[in-house]
Structure formats: C-alpha cells, structure tokens
Design a protein around this motif. Structure first.
Motif, PDB file in Angstrom:
ATOM      1  N   ALA A  61      -2.740   3.590   2.606  1.00 28.01           N
ATOM      2  CA  ALA A  61      -3.958   4.072   1.704  1.00 28.01           C
ATOM      3  C   ALA A  61      -5.025   4.503   3.053  1.00 28.01           C
ATOM      4  CB  ALA A  61      -4.647   3.230   1.116  1.00 28.01           C
ATOM      5  N   ALA A  62      -5.172   3.525   3.941  1.00 25.45           N
ATOM      6  CA  ALA A  62      -6.059   3.928   5.118  1.00 25.45           C
ATOM      7  C   ALA A  62      -5.568   5.034   6.004  1.00 25.45           C
ATOM      8  CB  ALA A  62      -6.217   2.586   6.044  1.00 25.45           C
ATOM      9  N   GLU A  63      -4.352   5.151   6.005  1.00 24.78           N
ATOM     10  CA  GLU A  63      -3.759   6.370   6.986  1.00 24.78           C
ATOM     11  C   GLU A  63      -4.018   7.417   5.998  1.00 24.78           C
ATOM     12  OE1 GLU A  63       0.146   5.338   7.807  1.00 24.78           O
ATOM     13  OE2 GLU A  63      -0.194   3.908   9.316  1.00 24.78           O
ATOM     14  N   ARG A  64      -3.880   7.486   4.670  1.00 23.46           N
ATOM     15  CA  ARG A  64      -3.916   8.730   4.017  1.00 23.46           C
ATOM     16  C   ARG A  64      -5.375   9.237   3.879  1.00 23.46           C
ATOM     17  NH1 ARG A  64      -0.169   6.317   0.413  1.00 23.46           N
ATOM     18  NH2 ARG A  64      -1.890   5.212  -0.843  1.00 23.46           N
ATOM     19  N   ALA A  65      -6.419   8.135   3.809  1.00 23.90           N
ATOM     20  CA  ALA A  65      -7.598   8.728   3.885  1.00 23.90           C
ATOM     21  C   ALA A  65      -8.123   9.143   5.303  1.00 23.90           C
ATOM     22  CB  ALA A  65      -8.640   7.466   3.509  1.00 23.90           C
ATOM     23  N   ARG A  66      -7.600   8.618   6.386  1.00 29.86           N
ATOM     24  CA  ARG A  66      -7.995   9.302   7.606  1.00 29.86           C
ATOM     25  C   ARG A  66      -7.439  10.531   7.764  1.00 29.86           C
ATOM     26  NH1 ARG A  66      -6.469   5.339  10.127  1.00 29.86           N
ATOM     27  NH2 ARG A  66      -4.139   5.681  10.742  1.00 29.86           N
ATOM     28  N   ALA A  67      -6.042  10.753   7.077  1.00 38.28           N
ATOM     29  CA  ALA A  67      -5.474  12.363   7.136  1.00 38.28           C
ATOM     30  C   ALA A  67      -6.291  13.346   6.329  1.00 38.28           C
ATOM     31  CB  ALA A  67      -4.156  11.928   6.826  1.00 38.28           C
ATOM     32  N   ARG A  68      -6.738  13.024   5.378  1.00 42.77           N
ATOM     33  CA  ARG A  68      -7.517  13.802   4.525  1.00 42.77           C
ATOM     34  C   ARG A  68      -8.871  14.086   4.985  1.00 42.77           C
ATOM     35  NH1 ARG A  68      -7.734  15.720  -0.677  1.00 42.77           N
ATOM     36  NH2 ARG A  68      -9.591  16.151  -1.621  1.00 42.77           N
ATOM     37  N   GLU A  69      -9.619  13.082   5.660  1.00 42.86           N
ATOM     38  CA  GLU A  69     -10.551  13.411   6.415  1.00 42.86           C
ATOM     39  C   GLU A  69     -10.371  14.391   7.592  1.00 42.86           C
ATOM     40  OE1 GLU A  69     -12.281   9.779   7.498  1.00 42.86           O
ATOM     41  OE2 GLU A  69     -13.065   8.990   5.697  1.00 42.86           O
ATOM     42  N   GLY A  70      -9.351  14.032   8.332  1.00 41.17           N
ATOM     43  CA  GLY A  70      -9.077  15.235   9.239  1.00 41.17           C
ATOM     44  C   GLY A  70      -8.898  16.528   8.835  1.00 41.17           C
ATOM     45  N   MET A  71      -8.122  16.687   7.605  1.00 38.31           N
ATOM     46  CA  MET A  71      -8.171  17.914   7.228  1.00 38.31           C
ATOM     47  C   MET A  71      -9.400  18.558   6.612  1.00 38.31           C
ATOM     48  SD  MET A  71      -4.430  17.434   4.997  1.00 38.31           S
ATOM     49  CE  MET A  71      -4.290  19.188   4.535  1.00 38.31           C
ATOM     50  N   LEU A  72     -10.076  17.915   6.079  1.00 37.42           N
ATOM     51  CA  LEU A  72     -11.509  18.488   5.667  1.00 37.42           C
ATOM     52  C   LEU A  72     -12.217  18.787   6.939  1.00 37.42           C
ATOM     53  CD1 LEU A  72     -12.485  15.835   2.975  1.00 37.42           C
ATOM     54  CD2 LEU A  72     -11.779  18.099   2.727  1.00 37.42           C
ATOM     55  N   ARG A  73     -12.028  18.138   7.885  1.00 36.37           N
ATOM     56  CA  ARG A  73     -12.745  18.565   9.193  1.00 36.37           C
ATOM     57  C   ARG A  73     -12.070  19.743   9.979  1.00 36.37           C
ATOM     58  NH1 ARG A  73     -13.051  13.290   9.932  1.00 36.37           N
ATOM     59  NH2 ARG A  73     -11.281  13.124  11.611  1.00 36.37           N
ATOM     60  N   GLY A  74     -10.810  20.134   9.359  1.00 42.68           N
ATOM     61  CA  GLY A  74     -10.076  21.199   9.962  1.00 42.68           C
ATOM     62  C   GLY A  74      -9.149  20.886  11.278  1.00 42.68           C
ATOM     63  N   GLU A  75      -8.910  19.700  11.169  1.00 43.33           N
ATOM     64  CA  GLU A  75      -8.233  19.277  12.519  1.00 43.33           C
ATOM     65  C   GLU A  75      -6.520  19.645  12.295  1.00 43.33           C
ATOM     66  OE1 GLU A  75      -8.846  15.145  13.757  1.00 43.33           O
ATOM     67  OE2 GLU A  75     -11.098  15.448  13.366  1.00 43.33           O
ATOM     68  N   GLU A  76      -5.927  20.368  13.037  1.00 48.63           N
ATOM     69  CA  GLU A  76      -4.639  20.936  12.488  1.00 48.63           C
ATOM     70  C   GLU A  76      -3.517  19.788  12.553  1.00 48.63           C
ATOM     71  OE1 GLU A  76      -1.596  24.314  14.189  1.00 48.63           O
ATOM     72  OE2 GLU A  76      -3.832  24.761  13.926  1.00 48.63           O
ATOM     73  N   LYS A  77      -3.636  18.838  13.485  1.00 44.84           N
ATOM     74  CA  LYS A  77      -2.717  17.800  13.581  1.00 44.84           C
ATOM     75  C   LYS A  77      -2.567  16.957  12.115  1.00 44.84           C
ATOM     76  CE  LYS A  77      -5.789  14.228  15.444  1.00 44.84           C
ATOM     77  NZ  LYS A  77      -6.132  13.137  16.431  1.00 44.84           N
ATOM     78  N   TYR A  78      -3.523  17.162  11.352  1.00 41.98           N
ATOM     79  CA  TYR A  78      -3.317  16.331   9.979  1.00 41.98           C
ATOM     80  C   TYR A  78      -2.963  17.298   9.051  1.00 41.98           C
ATOM     81  CZ  TYR A  78      -6.215  12.747  12.205  1.00 41.98           C
ATOM     82  OH  TYR A  78      -6.495  11.528  12.951  1.00 41.98           O
TER      83      TYR A  78
END
Length: 203
Positions: A61-78
């Motif tokens: 769950a923590a990894e998914r939340a971190r990935a979603r935050e990265g996607m919202l910031r536009g970080e392509e690695k997520y």
C-alpha cells in the motif's frame, strides 16, 4: 655540573593532570558501534503467517501511494509501460494542449442520460427526443469519429517527424483514446493547459 642539574630538574617536573589546554573537540568521541546502533531502526520479524501477510499488504500500500504521488508529479519512472517514452509524452502533450470535439463526448452522453430520467411532460419529452437523440446524438457521433481519425493521423505524422528513430506503433490510437477522455480524468495528468501553457504541478 650546574648546567646538568638544572636540566634534570626541568625534565623531572611533572605535568599537571588538569591541564587547561583543551584536547580535541572537548567531548569523548562516540564508539562506532554506538553510532551505528542509533542509526538502525528496530526490525520486528513477523511471528506468524498472518502478521507476515499484514506487513506485506502495508508495504505494498505504501509503494502504491508513492507511485501514485510520483505519477501525479509527472515522474515517468512511475508510469505504466504504455505511457513511457518520448513519443507517448509528445502525444499526451499535443492532445492536452488543445480542445477537441471528442473530449465532450462523455459529458454529452451523461446529459442525455439525465434528460431521459427526468419526468418531463410528454410534449417536452418528445421535443427532447427529437432534438437531442434524433439530431444531437448522430451529430456528436460523427464529430467524435472525425476528430478521432484526425487526431490519430496528426499525432502520428508529427511524432514521426520529431522522433524518426522511435517506434510509432499504437501512437495514433493512444492519442485518439486520450482525446476521448474528460480532461480532469486523464492519467497521467496533463502537463499543459489548452493553448500550450504549462499546467500547475500538483504537490
């Protein structure tokens, strides 16, 4: 003789134990073992399979939340694989920086659905059916079809010119499907506003 005795007395003078001259930093240097111990965080091993499963769920769950935050910031690695690469980014930016007819298809369909649920008088309902369903719906469908074909062709042509060494597989369909989505529901989120101005970044 006097000279040797004088030298001996100087050499035998004891050094005071409480020498006021500071030594080093003025405090004892911590041992490496103690310093490493303070940096370490206690790790609790699961006592049974249930606890291990719970820890795994929490970590995921923590990894998914971190990935979603990265996607919202536009970080392509997520991003998912289908959204990665310069060609896909170009397609997204091109679609997001324009207003096209197809992006209003879903809101228009929702309005029609709501109108059919409202208990209008029979005369009003007939006008709605004739104006919206008989005329408006076919016109919207033709507009969506034309816009999707045009967006697919345009993006694929421009991307091929800008990135001649990149694969264009599926790029037209990718752009057309993004153009069908409501702007606020597009994911990854738009990086540009209609007109080409950069969109405000979400924190």
């Amino acid at each position: 003789m006097l000279r040797r005795r004088s030298q001996t007395s100087v050499d035998d003078t004891p050094v005071p134990a409480d020498d006021p001259k500071p030594q080093g930093k003025g405090r004892p240097t911590p041992k490496r073992r103690d310093a490493e111990g303070r940096r370490r965080q206690p790790v609790t091993a699961p006592g049974n399979r249930k606890e291990a499963y719970q820890q795994m769920k929490t970590r995921q769950a923590a990894e998914r939340a971190r990935a979603r935050e990265g996607m919202l910031r536009g970080e392509e690695k997520y991003f998912p694989v289908r959204d990665r690469g310069p060609v896909r980014k170009f397609a997204r930016d091109w679609v997001d920086s324009r207003r096209v007819v197809s992006q209003y298809f879903l809101p228009f369909s929702l309005v029609i659905l709501l109108l059919t649920w409202i208990p209008f008088p029979i005369e009003v309902r007939n006008y709605i059916y004739f104006g919206v369903i008989t005329i408006g719906w076919p016109v919207m469908m033709v507009g969506v079809l034309f816009t999707s074909v045009w967006v697919s062709w345009k993006v694929k042509r421009l991307a091929a010119e800008k990135f001649p060494n990149e694969s264009m597989k599926g790029i037209g369909f990718y752009a057309a499907m993004r153009a069908l989505q409501i702007r606020k529901l597009r994911f990854p989120p738009p990086q540009f506003l209609p007109g080409g101005k950069p969109a405000p970044q979400k924190k």
